[in-house]
Design an enzyme around this catalytic site. Structure first.
Site, mmCIF file in Angstrom:
data_model
loop_
_atom_site.group_PDB
_atom_site.id
_atom_site.type_symbol
_atom_site.label_atom_id
_atom_site.label_comp_id
_atom_site.label_asym_id
_atom_site.label_seq_id
_atom_site.Cartn_x
_atom_site.Cartn_y
_atom_site.Cartn_z
ATOM 1 C CB SER A 256 -0.825 -0.318 1.072
ATOM 2 O OG SER A 256 -0.003 0.283 2.514
ATOM 3 C CE LYS A 257 -2.450 6.329 -2.709
ATOM 4 N NZ LYS A 257 -3.232 7.324 -2.303
ATOM 5 N NE ARG A 258 -1.481 2.203 5.196
ATOM 6 C CZ ARG A 258 -1.427 1.810 6.210
ATOM 7 N NH1 ARG A 258 -1.307 0.875 7.663
ATOM 8 N NH2 ARG A 258 -2.782 0.920 5.642
#
Ligand code: GLU
Length: 485
Positions: A256-258
């Site tokens: 994910s973007k995280r």
């Protein structure tokens, strides 16, 4: 044999994620491996998710990664338009939706929001809450439908899926997948704004654009039986489906973007080079027969056999990518390396005192990504605070006292020396070592520590002398002598 045609069909919703790029790469490789055509189609029918500038990102990324397309919005191959919002204007989706209505495989639905809200919901595989439609409008008479249409009542068109029986579709990796029809919802094919849903458009477009192989993320597997029913209803041959495994982070969670490195742009910004990223991404779910890991795009085209794509999730390992990037930098031609490293070198060594080309040559084999340059060259700017413990070295049988002796000896030699080229300096210091009966390392070790204040440097003592030049070298050695005293 029919010509293989694949398509990359991105929705312009933002950055190019690692998963998107992998899909594009595999589509490209499936086509190119077989001498086929790779097409770009922009899927922009979901106006709510459209992000300004996203099409530019897609084009730029495909160009930077070398995934050239044979057909697309900018290259007509005779099956366009290649942008879905433009295809809508040709009336193609409505025409086929009406054909399905004629066949009893779809129907108009006039239910308003209030009624839909009162229906049961279910959670789809990708976590979205969907309404399970109760086929209410399937029961409308032809006259009622005509009347509603004449009155201009808003409508959608839904796929009509029977409650009994099963549907089977085939995926190249997963084999035949059979589901109970009762588990399939009467999904919307045409929305109330007249646009098709992805679910309908992908079928119409892949067929009318003569696509033979579809590669996409496995989040589409659960909908594929519904697509298969559409192919069957039209009497069309469905393409070969290849659904790709999930990409996870190191903790086995969906990337994910995280993670901070989930998009191509992020990676380039972090100092990775595009060839290494492409090479690494090729291995996220695919592997060759042997253990080889480094592949140029041309080599991938030659080797890529989609039957070797794995079904297990692929772990995105940033350390592995760093290693691979380092291998690419080592193999890179010196001039190109210098051009790419220059902005980083200029940032680390801004005062123009150093020959950056020489510095570049020294760091080339020692970094994995460009930002590593800073920690390799920071000592050139200034000697960091360091402990005299660094002068103690078992291998060279030297300690702080021995180091002080060597530095005091070489200081006048270096002050008298005018030729500060690596070779001349090396010869001079060797001469000194021999005159004293010292091993090379006994002289070079303390000198390198004195000049850099570091245990590890990208260059040896005489190379550092050359880079620093006489004045700076002499002043650093004097400071080291003071420190050791
Ligand atoms: N527009 C879809 C997406 O971006 C494409 C899926 C497909 O390849 O069919 O996810």
């Amino acid at each position: 044999m029919e010509k293989i045609r694949t398509r990359y069909a991105p929705s312009p919703t933002g950055k190019m994620h690692v998963g998107n790029l992998r899909t594009a790469l595999y589509e490209f490789l499936v086509a190119k491996h077989a001498g086929g055509d790779f097409m770009l189609r922009i899927e922009d029918t979901d106006q709510e998710r459209f992000v300004e500038g996203a099409i530019d990102i897609i084009n730029r990324t495909l160009e930077e990664t070398g995934l050239y397309h044979d057909e697309g919005p900018d290259k007509d191959g005779g099956v366009g338009p290649y942008v879905q919002s433009e295809r809508v204007k040709t009336g193609i989706y409505m025409k086929y939706a009406k054909e399905l209505i004629e066949k009893g495989e779809a129907y108009y639905c006039f239910c308003d929001k209030e009624r839909l809200d009162s229906l049961k919901t279910a959670v789809s595989e990708d976590g979205k809450t969907i309404t399970v439609y109760d086929k209410h409008c399937l029961g409308l008479s032809k006259e009622e439908v005509e009347k509603n249409l004449a009155e201009g009542k808003p409508f959608v068109i839904r796929q009509n899926i029977p409650n009994e029986g099963t549907t089977t579709f085939r995926d190249e990796l997963y084999g035949d997948i059979t589901v109970e029809n009762s588990e399939l919802d009467d999904m919307i094919l045409i929305k109330s704004d007249g646009y098709p849903t992805y679910n309908f458009a992908n079928v119409v477009d892949d067929h009318t654009m003569n696509i033979t192989h579809v590669v996409r993320g496995n989040e589409y597997i659960s909908s594929s039986p519904k697509y298969q029913r559409l192919y069957d209803a039209f009497g069309w041959k469905s393409p070969v489906y290849i659904h790709l495994p999930l990409i996870t982070d190191e903790n086995h969670k969906k990337l994910s973007k995280r993670s901070g490195h989930s998009s191509f742009e992020d990676l380039i910004e972090q100092g990775f080079i595009s060839e290494a990223v492409v090479n690494y991404i090729a291995l996220l779910g695919w592997s060759p027969e042997d253990n080889r890991e480094i592949f140029s795009l041309d080599e991938l085209i030659k080797e890529f056999d989609y039957h070797r794509i794995s079904k297990s999730p692929a772990v995105f390992d940033i350390q592995k990518l760093r290693w691979m990037n380092g291998e690419y930098l080592k193999a890179m031609d010196d001039d190109r390396f210098f051009e790419m490293a220059k902005p980083y070198l200029e940032k680390s060594l801004p005062d123009g005192k150093f020959d950056l080309k020489k510095v570049a040559a020294k760091v080339k084999t020692r970094i994995e990504i460009f930002p590593d340059i800073e920690e390799q060259v920071d000592f050139l700017r200034q000697v960091p605070e360091y402990s005299t413990e660094l002068y103690v070295n078992k291998k060279n049988k030297i300690d702080a006292a021995g180091s002080l002796g060597v530095l005091e000896d070489v200081l006048p030699i270096l002050e008298a020396q005018d030729d500060y080229s690596n070779d001349a300096l090396y010869a001079k210091l060797l001469e000194y070592a021999e005159s004293k009966g010292y091993k090379n390392g006994y002289v070079m070790w303390p000198l390198r520590i004195a000049l850099s204040g570091k245990l590890m440097t990208p260059a040896g003592a005489t190379e550092i002398l050359e880079l620093l030049g006489k004045e700076e070298s002499v002043s650093r050695i004097k400071a080291a002598i003071e420190k050791l005293k």
